[in-house]
Write an enzyme that holds these catalytic residues in place. Structure first.
Site, PDB file in Angstrom:
ATOM      1  N   CYS A  33      21.933  54.348 -15.630  1.00 36.80           N
ATOM      2  CA  CYS A  33      21.101  55.269 -15.051  1.00 36.80           C
ATOM      3  C   CYS A  33      22.144  56.611 -14.675  1.00 36.80           C
ATOM      4  CB  CYS A  33      20.275  54.932 -14.273  1.00 36.80           C
ATOM      5  SG  CYS A  33      18.922  56.168 -13.537  1.00 36.80           S
ATOM      6  N   HIS A  61      17.740  49.934 -15.751  1.00 37.50           N
ATOM      7  CA  HIS A  61      18.289  48.913 -14.601  1.00 37.50           C
ATOM      8  C   HIS A  61      18.362  47.776 -14.866  1.00 37.50           C
ATOM      9  CE1 HIS A  61      18.942  52.363 -11.756  1.00 37.50           C
ATOM     10  NE2 HIS A  61      18.133  53.091 -12.238  1.00 37.50           N
ATOM     11  N   GLU A 115      20.235  45.533 -13.545  1.00 38.80           N
ATOM     12  CA  GLU A 115      20.418  44.770 -12.261  1.00 38.80           C
ATOM     13  C   GLU A 115      19.147  44.580 -11.369  1.00 38.80           C
ATOM     14  OE1 GLU A 115      20.774  47.799 -12.930  1.00 38.80           O
ATOM     15  OE2 GLU A 115      20.549  49.212 -10.989  1.00 38.80           O
TER      16      GLU A 115
END
Lengths: 236, 81
Positions: A86, A203, A205
């Site tokens: 990002c 994302h 994560e």
């Protein structure tokens, strides 16, 4: 493995990344302040998401000149693995480690939703544990994720299999309707020509463990570890 | 001395912000508006120097930081010395 996660003023996914690296992947996560000048001892670097320097001027444009960036460029040029997520992707673009630039989303809104992306190239240090054509469901959260590059560079990205992830629908079809932000060629993530630097807007994560009922992001971190295990250590 | 730097999107780069402003102007009755492009203007206070030297500085600042040459053009002017 020692994974360095760079903390810029305004980063807000740094601790999420550190959590995944340590608690989920069982590796050593090192938060590195952007004023530091060395990434020595790190096996890989993650530039996390967030709003470095408040996105002032352009996303990533000021973070790109943080003192740590010189060390990261040098690390990348020596073949070190660098993952930009990002805002981290935006910083890599501004730093010239990846080609192209980000524009405002076509719809102008900040988009915070899950998006399907197709793995276009499963032969990279960031996707070797995925299958080519596999559809991942990953969260996106950005206002400037509309990837743009000139036609010549786009052709080169396509020819060199540098496009690693593209927005698609649930069935894996890359259509205009499945492109959330207007990115050219539905691009969600690209790698550099050497293959050791990857930037992506989604994302991973945020969906890498069972508690989230979605572990699609796990394969990206798994891939990095697999690549590092088969990797010759970088010269000091 | 004072300079103004204008950063604008290159021709052909889609500007959703400009389009939204254009639509809003149409809603307000300014139907003569045919296109709007949104850019940035930076007012920069420089220490006094020769105009030519200032222009070299401004160009370098634009190329290094103020503009992203992939998507943006820049121009500058020295407005007072």
């Amino acid at each position: 493995m020692n994974i360095g996660i760079i903390v810029f003023p305004g980063s807000n996914c740094d601790r999420d990344c550190a959590h995944v690296v340590s608690a989920v992947m069982g590796q050593s996560a090192h938060l590195i302040w952007h004023q530091d000048k060395s990434v020595q001892g790190m096996d890989a670097i993650i530039l996390p998401g967030g709003f470095s320097y408040g996105d002032y001027l352009r996303t990533g444009s000021i973070a790109r000149f943080s003192p740590i960036m010189e060390a990261i460029i040098e690390f990348a040029n020596r073949g070190g693995l660098v993952l930009g997520i990002c805002n981290g992707f935006q910083i890599l673009l501004e730093a010239g480690l990846l080609p192209g630039a980000m524009l405002r989303n076509t719809g102008l809104s900040f988009i915070c939703e899950d998006a399907y992306v197709r793995v276009e190239n499963a032969d990279t240090p960031f996707s070797n544990q995925c299958e080519a054509g596999q559809v991942l469901n990953l969260p996106i959260a950005h206002a400037e994720g509309n990837y743009y590059t000139d036609p010549v560079t786009l052709s080169a990205l396509q020819a060199n299999a540098q496009i690693v992830f593209r927005y698609c629908d649930k069935e894996g079809k890359c259509t205009t309707a499945s492109n959330p932000n207007g990115s050219i060629d539905n691009i969600a993530g690209i790698r550099n020509a050497q293959g050791n630097v990857l930037g992506l807007m989604p994302h991973p994560e945020r969906c890498a463990e069972a508690i989230f009922n979605n572990q699609d992001g796990h394969c990206i971190f798994d891939s990095m570890l697999a690549a590092l295990r088969g990797h010759t250590p970088l010269p000091a | 001395m004072k300079a103004k730097v204008y950063i604008t999107l290159k021709d052909g780069i889609h500007d959703p912000q400009g389009r939204a402003v254009q639509q809003s102007l149409h809603t307000l009755g300014f139907e003569a508006v045919q296109d709007v492009r949104v850019g940035k203007c930076l007012e920069i206070e420089l220490q006094d120097m020769e105009k030519e030297a200032a222009e070299i500085f401004l160009k370098s600042m634009c190329q290094k930081l103020l503009a992203n040459m992939v998507i943006e053009d820049f121009r500058y002017e020295i407005v007072s010395t």
